[in-house]
Design a protein around this motif. Structure first.
Motif, mmCIF file in Angstrom:
data_model
loop_
_atom_site.group_PDB
_atom_site.id
_atom_site.type_symbol
_atom_site.label_atom_id
_atom_site.label_comp_id
_atom_site.label_asym_id
_atom_site.label_seq_id
_atom_site.Cartn_x
_atom_site.Cartn_y
_atom_site.Cartn_z
ATOM 1 N N GLU A 1 -1.519 -45.073 35.581
ATOM 2 C CA GLU A 1 -1.721 -43.659 35.904
ATOM 3 C C GLU A 1 -2.933 -43.127 35.147
ATOM 4 N N GLU A 2 -3.704 -42.253 35.790
ATOM 5 C CA GLU A 2 -4.830 -41.596 35.109
ATOM 6 C C GLU A 2 -4.331 -40.963 33.820
ATOM 7 N N ASN B 1 -1.361 -49.679 45.728
ATOM 8 C CA ASN B 1 -2.370 -49.569 44.687
ATOM 9 C C ASN B 1 -2.923 -50.897 44.150
ATOM 10 N N GLU C 1 -11.535 -49.643 36.778
ATOM 11 C CA GLU C 1 -11.245 -48.832 37.961
ATOM 12 C C GLU C 1 -11.755 -49.520 39.216
ATOM 13 N N ALA D 1 -1.344 -51.524 38.043
ATOM 14 C CA ALA D 1 -1.857 -50.161 38.202
ATOM 15 C C ALA D 1 -1.459 -49.328 36.994
ATOM 16 N N ALA E 1 -8.929 -45.854 41.289
ATOM 17 C CA ALA E 1 -7.601 -46.169 40.773
ATOM 18 C C ALA E 1 -7.752 -46.949 39.472
#
Length: 175
Positions: A104-105, A13, A112, A102, A116
Motif C-alpha cells: 500500500e502507498e 496488482n 513501482e 504488492a 503501484a
C-alpha cells in the motif's frame, strides 16, 4: 482424497510483475458426493514466471515459488445428475520465495510499476503469510471417475495490500 493441477494466473496488482505459471497439489476432506456441505484441506505448489524486463533485484532471481495450505468450506447448492456446482472458501497459509508482493502507498515501497508499490522479492529464504481464498467449481463424472474443475482467488496480505493469484485446477477425486 484427490490430486489436481493446472495453471496459476497472477491477478490484479501483481499481474504487471508476473505472468502465468502452473501448480500441482492434493486434497483431503470430508465431502460426500451428494452432501450440501463439505470440509477439506488442500496444499499445492505453484511456480509463476516474471514478466520480461524486470530487474532480478526487485522481482527475484531464480524460480518464483509459492506453497499454499488451506482449510476450506465447500457448499454445493446445485446438484444435477452427477454435475454439481459449488462455492469454496477458507483460510490459507502461504510460504513463498522469490516473489515481490504488492504494498500500500505509504508503507514499504521498494519499487513501482504503473503507479503501484511493491516490496522486493526475497531471493535467499522463504517467507510466511496467512491469507484467504474464495472461488467456485464444478464436480462431474467421466465414466466412473469423479473429477472437478475449479478456480479460486487467493489473497496474500502484505504491507496493507493484497497480492492475488488465481489458480485454475482440474482434479480427480477418490471416495
Amino acid at each position: 482424497w484427490g490430486v489436481y493441477g493446472g495453471t496459476t494466473w497472477p491477478w490484479g496488482n501483481i499481474d504487471p510483475v508476473y505472468t502465468n505459471g502452473f501448480h500441482a497439489g492434493g486434497v483431503l476432506g470430508w465431502e460426500s458426493q451428494r452432501s450440501l456441505i463439505g470440509l477439506r484441506l488442500d496444499g499445492s505448489m505453484s511456480q509463476i514466471n516474471r514478466e520480461q524486463g524486470f530487474s532480478t533485484i526487485n522481482a527475484g532471481s531464480g524460480t518464483p515459488l509459492l506453497l499454499q495450505f488451506a482449510g476450506d468450506l465447500k457448499v454445493k447448492p446445485l446438484n444435477f445428475g452427477g454435475w454439481a456446482l459449488y462455492g469454496i472458501g477458507g483460510l490459507n497459509y502461504f510460504r513463498y520465495k522469490r516473489i515481490a508482493l504488492a504494498s500500500e502507498e505509504g508503507n514499504e515501497c521498494d519499487f513501482e510499476v504503473r503507479d503501484a508499490c511493491y516490496t522486493n522479492a526475497n531471493n535467499e529464504s522463504w517467507s510466511d503469510k496467512f491469507g484467504f481464498n474464495f472461488g467456485g467449481g464444478l464436480d462431474f463424472h467421466i465414466g466412473s471417475q469423479d473429477m472437478f474443475l475449479q478456480a479460486r482467488y487467493m489473497a496474500i496480505p502484505s504491507n496493507g495490500a493484497r497480492s492475488w493469484t488465481l489458480p485454475v485446477s482440474l482434479g480427480v477425486r477418490y471416495f
